[in-house]
Design a protein around this motif. Sequence first.
Motif, mmCIF file in Angstrom:
data_model
loop_
_atom_site.group_PDB
_atom_site.id
_atom_site.type_symbol
_atom_site.label_atom_id
_atom_site.label_comp_id
_atom_site.label_asym_id
_atom_site.label_seq_id
_atom_site.Cartn_x
_atom_site.Cartn_y
_atom_site.Cartn_z
ATOM 1 N N SER A 2 12.942 -17.526 -46.154
ATOM 2 C CA SER A 2 12.128 -17.147 -45.314
ATOM 3 C C SER A 2 12.369 -18.055 -43.888
ATOM 4 C CB SER A 2 10.757 -17.121 -45.670
ATOM 5 O OG SER A 2 9.658 -16.436 -44.493
ATOM 6 N N ASN A 3 11.487 -17.745 -42.799
ATOM 7 C CA ASN A 3 11.415 -18.647 -41.500
ATOM 8 C C ASN A 3 10.859 -19.928 -41.793
ATOM 9 O OD1 ASN A 3 10.103 -15.700 -40.931
ATOM 10 N ND2 ASN A 3 11.889 -16.139 -39.548
ATOM 11 N N GLY A 4 11.236 -21.001 -40.804
ATOM 12 C CA GLY A 4 10.980 -22.211 -40.751
ATOM 13 C C GLY A 4 11.362 -23.193 -42.047
ATOM 14 N N ARG A 5 10.526 -24.168 -42.301
ATOM 15 C CA ARG A 5 11.173 -25.116 -43.305
ATOM 16 C C ARG A 5 10.428 -25.063 -44.712
ATOM 17 N NH1 ARG A 5 14.372 -29.735 -41.791
ATOM 18 N NH2 ARG A 5 15.260 -30.636 -43.646
ATOM 19 N N ILE A 39 7.006 -17.517 -32.532
ATOM 20 C CA ILE A 39 7.925 -16.756 -33.198
ATOM 21 C C ILE A 39 7.519 -15.141 -32.830
ATOM 22 C CG2 ILE A 39 6.713 -16.740 -35.299
ATOM 23 C CD1 ILE A 39 9.357 -16.172 -36.863
ATOM 24 N N ASP A 40 8.661 -14.342 -32.443
ATOM 25 C CA ASP A 40 8.102 -13.049 -32.227
ATOM 26 C C ASP A 40 7.934 -12.202 -33.501
ATOM 27 O OD1 ASP A 40 7.590 -10.726 -30.970
ATOM 28 O OD2 ASP A 40 9.609 -10.360 -29.909
ATOM 29 N N PHE A 41 6.898 -11.349 -33.573
ATOM 30 C CA PHE A 41 6.742 -10.757 -35.258
ATOM 31 C C PHE A 41 7.720 -10.053 -35.578
ATOM 32 C CE2 PHE A 41 2.367 -11.332 -33.117
ATOM 33 C CZ PHE A 41 1.873 -12.189 -33.825
ATOM 34 N N TYR A 42 8.791 -9.369 -34.982
ATOM 35 C CA TYR A 42 9.907 -8.750 -35.538
ATOM 36 C C TYR A 42 10.613 -9.618 -35.882
ATOM 37 C CZ TYR A 42 13.098 -9.197 -31.502
ATOM 38 O OH TYR A 42 13.947 -9.680 -30.833
ATOM 39 N N LEU A 43 10.575 -10.886 -35.889
ATOM 40 C CA LEU A 43 11.573 -11.886 -36.414
ATOM 41 C C LEU A 43 11.338 -12.387 -37.892
ATOM 42 C CD1 LEU A 43 12.666 -13.449 -33.130
ATOM 43 C CD2 LEU A 43 13.893 -11.979 -34.275
ATOM 44 N N ALA A 60 22.058 -9.985 -47.796
ATOM 45 C CA ALA A 60 21.239 -8.618 -48.364
ATOM 46 C C ALA A 60 22.227 -7.522 -48.193
ATOM 47 C CB ALA A 60 20.096 -8.375 -47.603
ATOM 48 N N PRO A 61 22.213 -6.423 -48.738
ATOM 49 C CA PRO A 61 23.019 -5.323 -48.623
ATOM 50 C C PRO A 61 22.700 -4.350 -47.526
ATOM 51 C CG PRO A 61 21.612 -4.956 -50.474
ATOM 52 C CD PRO A 61 21.365 -6.406 -50.126
ATOM 53 N N SER A 62 22.772 -5.217 -46.379
ATOM 54 C CA SER A 62 22.186 -4.217 -45.189
ATOM 55 C C SER A 62 23.382 -3.802 -44.219
ATOM 56 C CB SER A 62 21.305 -5.576 -44.268
ATOM 57 O OG SER A 62 22.404 -6.461 -43.819
ATOM 58 N N GLY A 63 23.006 -3.396 -43.292
ATOM 59 C CA GLY A 63 24.352 -2.896 -42.494
ATOM 60 C C GLY A 63 24.765 -3.520 -41.369
ATOM 61 N N GLY A 64 24.694 -4.790 -41.671
ATOM 62 C CA GLY A 64 25.322 -5.836 -40.435
ATOM 63 C C GLY A 64 24.240 -7.070 -40.615
ATOM 64 N N GLY A 65 23.637 -7.401 -39.571
ATOM 65 C CA GLY A 65 22.929 -8.649 -39.500
ATOM 66 C C GLY A 65 21.646 -8.432 -38.661
ATOM 67 N N MET A 66 20.525 -9.344 -39.170
ATOM 68 C CA MET A 66 19.381 -9.349 -38.323
ATOM 69 C C MET A 66 19.093 -11.072 -37.971
ATOM 70 S SD MET A 66 17.072 -7.879 -36.438
ATOM 71 C CE MET A 66 15.886 -8.655 -35.707
ATOM 72 N N GLU A 67 18.843 -11.295 -36.775
ATOM 73 C CA GLU A 67 18.668 -12.742 -36.250
ATOM 74 C C GLU A 67 17.191 -13.322 -36.793
ATOM 75 O OE1 GLU A 67 18.012 -9.987 -32.622
ATOM 76 O OE2 GLU A 67 19.221 -9.997 -34.446
ATOM 77 N N HIS A 68 16.730 -13.078 -37.924
ATOM 78 C CA HIS A 68 15.432 -13.382 -38.130
ATOM 79 C C HIS A 68 15.487 -15.004 -37.799
ATOM 80 C CE1 HIS A 68 15.544 -10.026 -40.955
ATOM 81 N NE2 HIS A 68 14.538 -9.674 -39.965
ATOM 82 N N GLN A 69 14.293 -15.555 -37.253
ATOM 83 C CA GLN A 69 14.518 -16.780 -36.660
ATOM 84 C C GLN A 69 14.780 -17.841 -37.541
ATOM 85 O OE1 GLN A 69 11.636 -17.330 -33.453
ATOM 86 N NE2 GLN A 69 11.021 -19.294 -34.558
ATOM 87 N N TRP A 78 19.470 -18.302 -29.504
ATOM 88 C CA TRP A 78 19.107 -18.791 -28.586
ATOM 89 C C TRP A 78 18.633 -17.515 -27.573
ATOM 90 C CZ3 TRP A 78 22.770 -21.538 -31.189
ATOM 91 C CH2 TRP A 78 22.796 -22.741 -31.047
ATOM 92 N N PHE A 79 19.501 -16.282 -27.601
ATOM 93 C CA PHE A 79 19.268 -15.086 -26.708
ATOM 94 C C PHE A 79 18.716 -14.105 -27.634
ATOM 95 C CE2 PHE A 79 22.929 -17.539 -24.919
ATOM 96 C CZ PHE A 79 22.316 -17.729 -23.624
ATOM 97 N N GLY A 80 17.532 -13.993 -27.627
ATOM 98 C CA GLY A 80 16.577 -13.142 -28.588
ATOM 99 C C GLY A 80 15.607 -13.528 -29.382
ATOM 100 N N ASP A 81 15.659 -14.913 -29.762
ATOM 101 C CA ASP A 81 14.812 -15.755 -30.734
ATOM 102 C C ASP A 81 14.236 -16.636 -29.793
ATOM 103 O OD1 ASP A 81 15.804 -13.965 -32.442
ATOM 104 O OD2 ASP A 81 16.028 -15.674 -33.832
#
Length: 243
Positions: A24-27, A49-53, A126-135, A156-159
């Motif tokens: 998950s996010n963080g330490r 952190i933005d909630f969608y991340l 994860a068996p996803s369709g690419g990637g998602m920049e979760h913080q 940097w750009f998005g998070d």
Amino acid sequence: AVADRQGRLGVCVLNTDSSLKAGSNGRLTASVPLPGNRVRYEWKSRYPIDFYLISFAVGPYRDYSFYAKGPHISDSILVQNYIYDDDSYFSQNKESIDRTGDFLNLYSRLFGPYPFAAEKYGHCLAPSGGGMEHQTMTTLVNFSYTLVCHELAHQWFGDYVTCSSWQDIWVNEGFASYAEYLAYQYLSSQSDADSWIIRTQNYVKTARDGSIYVPADRQTDEDRIFDYRLTYAKGAAIIHMIR
């Protein structure tokens, strides 16, 4: 997950079977054994952190972690990778995973210090369709060159900098896409970078219309928001033109 009104994530807690690992996010601050062959994972994050991340990933993972060091990293950054627990998969992908450290050094030089250095950067497969920049903990399907550097650039750009509405999503995706060009240019060869930008420009020109800015009447249209030709490729091409 507990967050304050500014989106700062305080504490994340997840209970699961002890045969599994969770990212998950963080330490990660604690892994607490529980009755019934369970375990509680606890993370803390000090950054907004933005909630969608926000993300959790759970599976029969292997933890492959190392520290990124280099001339453009003021202090070592933990790079934590939750990969499939398979020896052959690890051996086939280790070099690609290790390349994350090179990308971190490059982008810290070009964009400024990694914005979440006190926590970590990492990947959960994860068996996803690419990637998602979760913080701090990207979710991705594999460790291909452009996927790893693209998702890292999103930190940097998005998070760290997040667009205020979907109309400006090109700021996220255009810069992350152009970071693929930069990775080729600085870490591979100018020939590879030239091939990338030529393919990108040619794809943009396959149609005549369209702005990188999402019109107000289309800002809830997922297909328009994530239109690869306009949001990703044209965004990157415009950044290249300005540069």
